[in-house]
Design a protein around this motif. Structure first.
Motif, PDB file in Angstrom:
ATOM      1  N   LYS A  16       0.810  -1.227   0.000  1.00  0.00           N
ATOM      2  CA  LYS A  16       0.000   0.000   0.000  1.00  0.00           C
ATOM      3  C   LYS A  16       0.841   1.274   0.000  1.00  0.00           C
ATOM      4  O   LYS A  16       0.317   2.364  -0.184  1.00  0.00           O
ATOM      5  CB  LYS A  16      -0.936   0.009   1.218  1.00  0.00           C
ATOM      6  N   GLY A  17       2.155   1.141   0.243  1.00  0.00           N
ATOM      7  CA  GLY A  17       3.021   2.310   0.210  1.00  0.00           C
ATOM      8  C   GLY A  17       2.772   3.304   1.315  1.00  0.00           C
ATOM      9  O   GLY A  17       3.002   4.502   1.149  1.00  0.00           O
ATOM     10  N   ARG A  18       2.310   2.826   2.475  1.00  0.00           N
ATOM     11  CA  ARG A  18       2.036   3.730   3.590  1.00  0.00           C
ATOM     12  C   ARG A  18       3.335   4.240   4.209  1.00  0.00           C
ATOM     13  O   ARG A  18       4.355   3.559   4.197  1.00  0.00           O
ATOM     14  CB  ARG A  18       1.194   3.029   4.653  1.00  0.00           C
ATOM     15  N   SER A  19       3.280   5.432   4.775  1.00  0.00           N
ATOM     16  CA  SER A  19       4.478   6.058   5.335  1.00  0.00           C
ATOM     17  C   SER A  19       4.900   5.388   6.634  1.00  0.00           C
ATOM     18  O   SER A  19       4.118   4.673   7.282  1.00  0.00           O
ATOM     19  CB  SER A  19       4.222   7.542   5.600  1.00  0.00           C
ATOM     20  N   HIS A  20       6.137   5.645   7.022  1.00  0.00           N
ATOM     21  CA  HIS A  20       6.683   5.093   8.263  1.00  0.00           C
ATOM     22  C   HIS A  20       5.852   5.549   9.461  1.00  0.00           C
ATOM     23  O   HIS A  20       5.521   4.738  10.338  1.00  0.00           O
ATOM     24  CB  HIS A  20       8.136   5.548   8.438  1.00  0.00           C
ATOM     25  N   ASN A  21       5.488   6.828   9.509  1.00  0.00           N
ATOM     26  CA  ASN A  21       4.725   7.359  10.646  1.00  0.00           C
ATOM     27  C   ASN A  21       3.353   6.700  10.753  1.00  0.00           C
ATOM     28  O   ASN A  21       2.885   6.379  11.845  1.00  0.00           O
ATOM     29  CB  ASN A  21       4.565   8.877  10.516  1.00  0.00           C
ATOM     30  N   THR A  22       2.692   6.516   9.606  1.00  0.00           N
ATOM     31  CA  THR A  22       1.379   5.874   9.603  1.00  0.00           C
ATOM     32  C   THR A  22       1.477   4.452  10.126  1.00  0.00           C
ATOM     33  O   THR A  22       0.670   4.013  10.955  1.00  0.00           O
ATOM     34  CB  THR A  22       0.787   5.871   8.180  1.00  0.00           C
ATOM     35  N   CYS A  23       2.474   3.720   9.664  1.00  0.00           N
ATOM     36  CA  CYS A  23       2.642   2.321  10.082  1.00  0.00           C
ATOM     37  C   CYS A  23       2.973   2.221  11.567  1.00  0.00           C
ATOM     38  O   CYS A  23       2.506   1.304  12.255  1.00  0.00           O
ATOM     39  CB  CYS A  23       3.720   1.655   9.242  1.00  0.00           C
ATOM     40  N   GLN A  24       3.763   3.155  12.065  1.00  0.00           N
ATOM     41  CA  GLN A  24       4.083   3.143  13.481  1.00  0.00           C
ATOM     42  C   GLN A  24       2.843   3.395  14.327  1.00  0.00           C
ATOM     43  O   GLN A  24       2.679   2.818  15.407  1.00  0.00           O
ATOM     44  CB  GLN A  24       5.157   4.191  13.790  1.00  0.00           C
ATOM     45  N   SER A  25       1.946   4.257  13.844  1.00  0.00           N
ATOM     46  CA  SER A  25       0.690   4.518  14.561  1.00  0.00           C
ATOM     47  C   SER A  25      -0.171   3.266  14.607  1.00  0.00           C
ATOM     48  O   SER A  25      -0.734   2.915  15.644  1.00  0.00           O
ATOM     49  CB  SER A  25      -0.087   5.654  13.882  1.00  0.00           C
ATOM     50  N   TYR A  26      -0.289   2.585  13.454  1.00  0.00           N
ATOM     51  CA  TYR A  26      -1.044   1.330  13.414  1.00  0.00           C
ATOM     52  C   TYR A  26      -0.459   0.316  14.398  1.00  0.00           C
ATOM     53  O   TYR A  26      -1.186  -0.337  15.152  1.00  0.00           O
ATOM     54  CB  TYR A  26      -1.018   0.735  12.004  1.00  0.00           C
ATOM     55  N   ARG A  27       0.865   0.161  14.358  1.00  0.00           N
ATOM     56  CA  ARG A  27       1.513  -0.823  15.226  1.00  0.00           C
ATOM     57  C   ARG A  27       1.255  -0.511  16.695  1.00  0.00           C
ATOM     58  O   ARG A  27       0.926  -1.410  17.494  1.00  0.00           O
ATOM     59  CB  ARG A  27       3.016  -0.857  14.949  1.00  0.00           C
ATOM     60  N   HIS A  28       1.409   0.749  17.070  1.00  0.00           N
ATOM     61  CA  HIS A  28       1.188   1.167  18.464  1.00  0.00           C
ATOM     62  C   HIS A  28      -0.236   0.854  18.908  1.00  0.00           C
ATOM     63  O   HIS A  28      -0.467   0.281  19.984  1.00  0.00           O
ATOM     64  CB  HIS A  28       1.480   2.664  18.595  1.00  0.00           C
ATOM     65  N   ASP A  29      -1.213   1.219  18.090  1.00  0.00           N
ATOM     66  CA  ASP A  29      -2.616   1.008  18.450  1.00  0.00           C
ATOM     67  C   ASP A  29      -2.945  -0.478  18.559  1.00  0.00           C
ATOM     68  O   ASP A  29      -3.613  -0.916  19.507  1.00  0.00           O
ATOM     69  CB  ASP A  29      -3.536   1.649  17.404  1.00  0.00           C
ATOM     70  N   LEU A  30      -2.478  -1.260  17.596  1.00  0.00           N
ATOM     71  CA  LEU A  30      -2.829  -2.681  17.556  1.00  0.00           C
ATOM     72  C   LEU A  30      -2.146  -3.466  18.671  1.00  0.00           C
ATOM     73  O   LEU A  30      -2.725  -4.409  19.218  1.00  0.00           O
ATOM     74  CB  LEU A  30      -2.477  -3.268  16.184  1.00  0.00           C
ATOM     75  N   LYS A  31      -0.926  -3.097  19.047  1.00  0.00           N
ATOM     76  CA  LYS A  31      -0.255  -3.765  20.158  1.00  0.00           C
ATOM     77  C   LYS A  31      -0.993  -3.490  21.471  1.00  0.00           C
ATOM     78  O   LYS A  31      -1.087  -4.371  22.332  1.00  0.00           O
ATOM     79  CB  LYS A  31       1.200  -3.307  20.254  1.00  0.00           C
ATOM     80  N   MET A  32      -1.530  -2.283  21.606  1.00  0.00           N
ATOM     81  CA  MET A  32      -2.334  -1.965  22.786  1.00  0.00           C
ATOM     82  C   MET A  32      -3.595  -2.827  22.808  1.00  0.00           C
ATOM     83  O   MET A  32      -4.013  -3.326  23.858  1.00  0.00           O
ATOM     84  CB  MET A  32      -2.692  -0.472  22.767  1.00  0.00           C
ATOM     85  N   CYS A  33      -4.210  -3.036  21.640  1.00  0.00           N
ATOM     86  CA  CYS A  33      -5.411  -3.882  21.544  1.00  0.00           C
ATOM     87  C   CYS A  33      -5.092  -5.327  21.928  1.00  0.00           C
ATOM     88  O   CYS A  33      -5.864  -5.969  22.655  1.00  0.00           O
ATOM     89  CB  CYS A  33      -5.977  -3.840  20.128  1.00  0.00           C
ATOM     90  N   VAL A  34      -3.959  -5.825  21.441  1.00  0.00           N
ATOM     91  CA  VAL A  34      -3.553  -7.196  21.762  1.00  0.00           C
ATOM     92  C   VAL A  34      -3.401  -7.369  23.268  1.00  0.00           C
ATOM     93  O   VAL A  34      -3.840  -8.376  23.848  1.00  0.00           O
ATOM     94  CB  VAL A  34      -2.234  -7.564  21.035  1.00  0.00           C
ATOM     95  N   ALA A  35      -2.770  -6.398  23.928  1.00  0.00           N
ATOM     96  CA  ALA A  35      -2.578  -6.474  25.385  1.00  0.00           C
ATOM     97  C   ALA A  35      -3.921  -6.582  26.101  1.00  0.00           C
ATOM     98  O   ALA A  35      -4.079  -7.371  27.045  1.00  0.00           O
ATOM     99  CB  ALA A  35      -1.798  -5.249  25.871  1.00  0.00           C
ATOM    100  N   PHE A  36      -4.902  -5.817  25.629  1.00  0.00           N
ATOM    101  CA  PHE A  36      -6.232  -5.861  26.251  1.00  0.00           C
ATOM    102  C   PHE A  36      -6.914  -7.198  25.987  1.00  0.00           C
ATOM    103  O   PHE A  36      -7.453  -7.830  26.894  1.00  0.00           O
ATOM    104  CB  PHE A  36      -7.102  -4.722  25.722  1.00  0.00           C
ATOM    105  N   PHE A  37      -6.885  -7.645  24.728  1.00  0.00           N
ATOM    106  CA  PHE A  37      -7.563  -8.895  24.381  1.00  0.00           C
ATOM    107  C   PHE A  37      -6.960 -10.080  25.130  1.00  0.00           C
ATOM    108  O   PHE A  37      -7.678 -10.927  25.676  1.00  0.00           O
ATOM    109  CB  PHE A  37      -7.498  -9.136  22.869  1.00  0.00           C
ATOM    110  N   GLU A  38      -5.629 -10.151  25.158  1.00  0.00           N
ATOM    111  CA  GLU A  38      -4.974 -11.273  25.830  1.00  0.00           C
ATOM    112  C   GLU A  38      -5.252 -11.260  27.333  1.00  0.00           C
ATOM    113  O   GLU A  38      -5.403 -12.322  27.953  1.00  0.00           O
ATOM    114  CB  GLU A  38      -3.474 -11.236  25.560  1.00  0.00           C
ATOM    115  N   ALA A  39      -5.322 -10.060  27.927  1.00  0.00           N
ATOM    116  CA  ALA A  39      -5.649  -9.960  29.354  1.00  0.00           C
ATOM    117  C   ALA A  39      -7.059 -10.459  29.634  1.00  0.00           C
ATOM    118  O   ALA A  39      -7.386 -10.812  30.781  1.00  0.00           O
ATOM    119  CB  ALA A  39      -5.497  -8.511  29.820  1.00  0.00           C
TER     120      ALA A  39
END
Length: 292
Positions: A16-39
């Motif tokens: 998709k050619g997304r920028s580094h900043n955009t991808c870092q935002s996605y990663r940050h948000d999704l890792k937070m979601c994983v922590a909640f789901f796994e808990a």
């Protein structure tokens, strides 16, 4: 679940050619979601349903997270589940049952006048290397509209003073040319000459000769604002907003401004029928920016 995030981010970059900043935002948000789901006993994306997402949103509200933050998290999940659905890794998309949060109208951005710009920019002591660095940073932020992350990652090899441009790499598939105004170019030339004997490949360095951090830039900027005596609530984003406002007020189209900023939304909205080559962008910039 984290491995899926890695694959998803790789897809965003390579396909998709997304920028580094955009991808870092996605990663940050999704890792937070994983922590909640796994808990809460959910160990795979296949087991995430709309109720799990609704519970996550409720927790974010309890933590008094801003509506914009919650909506960004929802958008990140929505993009991930669309990806999984296309790859047939899930059968149903739980985000089909989740709405975005209502966001209160934003306050108009704070814009600085040319007099206020001068008042702010006169604060750094340019007889010192650090003061010269800070003045150059201010000039570049206002003169180019670049993000702090772009400035601290700017390398000497990306600076072309002879052509009056900066050559940025938004992502592996997209290169962006940023016009460099006369005043910003002059300050950048002085600073580069002053730090020429330092081996770092990066342009902006701290007192130890290492790459500056975002926190370091913010700390210095707060001190500069305080010393300036300006009463407005000024942030680094204020310089970016002023860059945008000055270009628009002097006749630049919104499409041109979005292209100069490297905004993905701008490229997606206009790339099918609007194209500006590098020389055209430079010409429009020089016609419309007060310090060009």
């Amino acid at each position: 679940m984290l491995e899926t995030i890695d694959r998803f981010i790789d897809y965003l970059v390579t396909q998709k050619g997304r920028s580094h900043n955009t991808c870092q935002s996605y990663r940050h948000d999704l890792k937070m979601c994983v922590a909640f789901f796994e808990a809460n006993g959910i160990g795979s994306w296949q087991n995430v349903d709309q109720y799990a997402v609704i519970n996550l949103i409720a927790k974010l509200k309890q933590e008094h997270r801003a509506s914009t933050t919650i909506n960004r998290t929802i958008s990140s999940l929505r993009q991930l589940f669309r990806y999984l659905l296309r790859r047939h890794e899930i059968q149903l998309n739980p985000m089909d049952y989740v709405d975005h949060e209502h966001v209160a109208p934003k306050k108009p951005p704070i814009i600085l006048s040319q007099k206020e710009i001068e008042q702010l920019f006169m604060i750094p002591d340019t007889t010192t290397t650090n003061g010269l660095r800070d003045r150059t940073l201010l000039e570049l932020m206002y003169g180019t509209g670049m993000l702090v992350s772009e400035l601290i990652n700017l390398k000497r090899s990306q600076v072309h003073l002879d052509l009056q441009i900066l050559q940025l790499q938004d992502n592996p598939h997209h290169q962006r040319i940023v016009p460099l105004g006369k005043i910003a170019g002059e300050w950048l030339k002085k600073y580069l000459e002053t730090t020429a004997d330092i081996s770092s490949e990066y342009v902006f360095l701290n007192a130890r000769g290492h790459q500056m951090t975002r926190q370091g830039v913010w700390k210095n900027f707060k001190m500069i604002v305080k010393k300036s005596g300006l009463k407005k609530d000024i942030t680094l984003q204020t310089l970016r907003h002023t860059f945008i406002a000055d270009l628009l007020n002097n006749g630049a189209s919104w499409q041109v401004v979005q292209t100069l900023l490297g905004r993905e939304s701008g490229r997606e909205n206009y790339k099918s029928y609007v194209h500006f080559d590098s020389q055209e962008l430079v010409t429009i910039y020089r016609q419309c920016h007060p310090r060009a």
